[in-house]
Write a protein that holds these residues in place. Structure first.
Motif, PDB file in Angstrom:
ATOM      1  N   ARG A  82     -24.558  51.343  23.386  1.00 47.05           N
ATOM      2  CA  ARG A  82     -24.228  52.664  23.934  1.00 47.05           C
ATOM      3  C   ARG A  82     -23.307  53.403  22.977  1.00 47.05           C
ATOM      4  N   VAL A  83     -22.354  52.667  22.374  1.00 45.04           N
ATOM      5  CA  VAL A  83     -21.417  53.242  21.402  1.00 45.04           C
ATOM      6  C   VAL A  83     -21.690  52.583  20.052  1.00 45.04           C
ATOM      7  N   LEU A  84     -22.086  53.382  19.078  1.00 45.26           N
ATOM      8  CA  LEU A  84     -22.446  52.892  17.751  1.00 45.26           C
ATOM      9  C   LEU A  84     -21.309  53.177  16.785  1.00 45.26           C
ATOM     10  N   GLY A  85     -20.834  52.150  16.125  1.00 44.48           N
ATOM     11  CA  GLY A  85     -19.810  52.315  15.094  1.00 44.48           C
ATOM     12  C   GLY A  85     -20.459  52.269  13.727  1.00 44.48           C
ATOM     13  N   GLY A 129     -30.936  55.204  23.113  1.00 43.26           N
ATOM     14  CA  GLY A 129     -29.939  54.609  23.998  1.00 43.26           C
ATOM     15  C   GLY A 129     -28.529  54.776  23.474  1.00 43.26           C
ATOM     16  N   VAL A 130     -28.397  55.193  22.206  1.00 42.98           N
ATOM     17  CA  VAL A 130     -27.072  55.431  21.634  1.00 42.98           C
ATOM     18  C   VAL A 130     -26.550  56.742  22.206  1.00 42.98           C
ATOM     19  N   GLU A 131     -25.399  56.678  22.889  1.00 43.88           N
ATOM     20  CA  GLU A 131     -24.811  57.873  23.483  1.00 43.88           C
ATOM     21  C   GLU A 131     -23.682  58.432  22.622  1.00 43.88           C
ATOM     22  N   VAL A 132     -22.928  57.545  21.965  1.00 46.37           N
ATOM     23  CA  VAL A 132     -21.779  57.956  21.172  1.00 46.37           C
ATOM     24  C   VAL A 132     -21.864  57.252  19.819  1.00 46.37           C
TER      25      VAL A 132
END
Length: 140
Positions: A82-85, A129-132
């Motif tokens: 959900r949160v990709l760094g 699916g990546v939101e942030v």
């Protein structure tokens, strides 16, 4: 386990070993259970630490052997975070790399050479699916 002998003198195989399902695997030096233990210790402790832990269990393997087994362990299936760094870094000189990390679990997702913006922009489209997405030093 039984050892069987070939009575045919022209046969290049002189002996045959019976395979016991779940206990032996053809051409392997370890039982499946011992192989699983080596892989599990390798995943947790890697080379030198894994070798030391296995030595405590009276299993003598070098750090290179533990790392070799670790490299053969299949990777878990990729779960879209959900949160990709995203972090880019310099290896040396003009050689760069890009690391993508699940920012909530801090598990690495992929690593590639270069810091191409087009490739980075394509990754979230290929993995919905990546939101942030956050950029900067990501602690792994």
């Amino acid at each position: 386990m039984r050892r069987l002998y070939c009575e045919n003198t022209t046969c290049p195989k002189v002996t045959f070993a019976e395979q016991v399902p779940g206990l032996t695997v053809r051409y392997q030096r370890r039982t499946p259970r011992l192989q699983g233990l080596v892989e599990d210790v390798g995943v947790v402790l890697a080379g030198r630490g894994g070798s030391r832990m296995l030595r405590i269990l009276n299993i003598r393997l070098s750090r290179v052997a533990v790392l070799s087994q670790l490299m053969q362990v299949p990777l878990p299936p990729l779960v879209t975070p959900r949160v990709l760094g995203v972090d880019d870094f310099a290896l040396y000189g003009d050689t760069y790399g890009t690391l993508l990390v699940d920012a909530t679990t801090r598990l690495p997702l992929t690593l590639w050479e270069g810091r191409d913006a087009e490739r980075l922009g394509r990754w979230p489209r290929d993995h919905p699916g990546v939101e942030v997405a956050c950029h900067g030093p990501v602690l792994v």
